[in-house]
Scaffold this active site. Structure first.
Site, PDB file in Angstrom:
ATOM      1  N   ILE A  35       0.855  -1.192   0.000  1.00  0.00           N
ATOM      2  CA  ILE A  35       0.000   0.000   0.000  1.00  0.00           C
ATOM      3  C   ILE A  35       0.891   1.242   0.000  1.00  0.00           C
ATOM      4  CG2 ILE A  35      -2.107  -0.911   1.061  1.00  0.00           C
ATOM      5  CD1 ILE A  35      -0.990   0.192   3.762  1.00  0.00           C
ATOM      6  N   ILE A  55      -5.880  -3.772  -0.080  1.00  0.00           N
ATOM      7  CA  ILE A  55      -6.868  -4.844   0.052  1.00  0.00           C
ATOM      8  C   ILE A  55      -8.305  -4.317   0.100  1.00  0.00           C
ATOM      9  CG2 ILE A  55      -6.877  -5.010   2.603  1.00  0.00           C
ATOM     10  CD1 ILE A  55      -6.715  -8.180   1.939  1.00  0.00           C
ATOM     11  N   TYR A 143      -9.799  -7.643  16.979  1.00  0.00           N
ATOM     12  CA  TYR A 143      -8.855  -8.482  16.236  1.00  0.00           C
ATOM     13  C   TYR A 143      -9.393  -9.920  16.167  1.00  0.00           C
ATOM     14  CZ  TYR A 143      -4.320 -10.733  15.216  1.00  0.00           C
ATOM     15  OH  TYR A 143      -3.299 -11.461  14.668  1.00  0.00           O
TER      16      TYR A 143
HETATM   17  N1  SER Z   1       0.761 -11.363  17.380  1.00  0.00           N
HETATM   18  C1  SER Z   1      -0.639 -11.075  17.358  1.00  0.00           C
HETATM   19  C2  SER Z   1      -0.958  -9.963  18.298  1.00  0.00           C
HETATM   20  O1  SER Z   1      -0.379  -9.926  19.352  1.00  0.00           O
HETATM   21  C3  SER Z   1      -1.438 -12.285  17.741  1.00  0.00           C
HETATM   22  O2  SER Z   1      -1.780 -13.036  16.642  1.00  0.00           O
HETATM   23  O3  SER Z   1      -1.789  -9.170  18.009  1.00  0.00           O
END
Ligand code: SER
Length: 319
Positions: A35, A55, A143
């Site tokens: 990007i 993306i 996440y």
């Molecule tokens: N390494 C990542 C995080 O700490 C975990 O998948 O966000």
């Protein structure tokens, strides 16, 4: 796999995976997608083709796939866990909007797709020790929400449209090449930098907090081996638990001290990261990956520590 597009090629995983894929499939056959503001540089830029591929822009993905006759996409675009908590809308836009764009292009233009999931796809209701392959996934972070949704969406495209989607749940990844940014497991990278620079390490994660971790060479191998695996043996697709080591801050600190005796660590716990870490598993059970595609890690904590310290000493001219 013959022609590969790596979306997010200049990130924590992409910068190393792109070079490794070029070594295997040929420099000209692996496109580094980037990007604006994160353009490839040096070896990554000079060794093979590069295309701007945001993306969130489906057209750019499709154009790069058509131009380079891509048959496999590595979708590595994501915000790590602590950043995603600060920017949840952007995390969803990249993690799910971006994945949907990728899957649609893959469906139309017949590509296989690898999209990493994470230990973060589990939440506090999953068994913490020996977390099974198939169990409750109720993450409490944005996440994790994007990761578990991404697993489901990828499986849907495989079942409904026959898109060859595969993936692994990565632990915290440790490397001396490209530092991570905004992850909960990042302390386990930063601690090596402090040790080599001769600085006291301020640890943001509490003593006794166990999380799965993995050395980058094992993680890269996993990403390639799952895409090369015999599909007839795969019972699962998105996403496989993989594991190699689990430790808390005291264990990694004491391991580093074996090689850097004067090294000091103090705690200054970051409540955001600690809360995220507390909701994640201590140690995943990776039996299914071992049985379905012969997954096997090569590095334990000691082997990783020796290699990290050697490589960082060279990087910082301390050897
Ligand atoms: N390494 C990542 C995080 O700490 C975990 O998948 O966000």
């Amino acid at each position: 796999m013959k022609n590969v597009l790596v979306i997010g090629s200049t990130g924590q995983i992409g910068s190393e995976l792109t070079m490794k894929l070029r070594g295997i499939y040929g420099n000209a056959n692996v496109v580094a997608g980037y990007i604006k503001g994160a353009e490839p540089k040096g070896e990554l830029l000079e060794s093979g083709p590069a295309e701007e591929v945001d993306i969130t822009n489906a057209q750019q993905i499709a154009d790069a796939v058509r131009k380079h006759k891509v048959d496999t996409i590595y979708n590595l675009a994501a915000l790590l866990s602590a950043v995603a908590e600060a920017k949840p809308l952007l995390a969803w836009k990249i993690g799910i909007g971006g994945l949907m764009n990728t899957l649609e292009v893959a469906r139309e233009l017949k590509c296989a797709v690898f999209t990493p999931s994470s230990i973060g796809s589990f939440g506090p209701n999953a068994p913490k020790d020996g977390t099974p392959q198939d169990t409750i996934q109720q993450p409490r972070t944005m996440y994790g929400v994007t990761k578990v949704s991404g697993e489901l969406l990828s499986n849907y495209y495989a079942l409904k449209f026959g898109v060859d989607t595969r993936s692994v749940r990565f632990p915290g990844l440790i490397s001396y090449v490209t530092p991570p940014g905004g992850g909960t497991t990042d302390y386990a990278v930063d601690i090596y930098y402090s040790a080599v620079k001769g600085e006291k390490f301020i640890c943001p994660i509490k003593q006794g907090t166990f999380m799965d971790m993995m050395y980058m060479p094992d993680a890269l191998r996993a990403a390639i081996e799952i895409m090369e695996a015999n599909p007839e043996r795969l019972i699962h697709r998105n996403s496989f638990n993989i594991a190699s080591m689990s430790f808390d801050p005291e264990i990694i600190y004491n391991k580093i001290k074996e090689y850097v005796p004067g090294f000091e660590m103090v705690y200054d716990v970051d409540p955001l990261r600690q809360g995220i870490a507390d909701s994640w598993p201590n140690r995943l059970d990776d039996t299914c990956a071992r049985m379905e595609w012969d997954w096997k890690p090569e590095y334990d904590l000691d082997a990783m520590t020796r290699d990290m310290l050697d490589k960082l000493r060279i990087k910082f001219g301390k050897s």
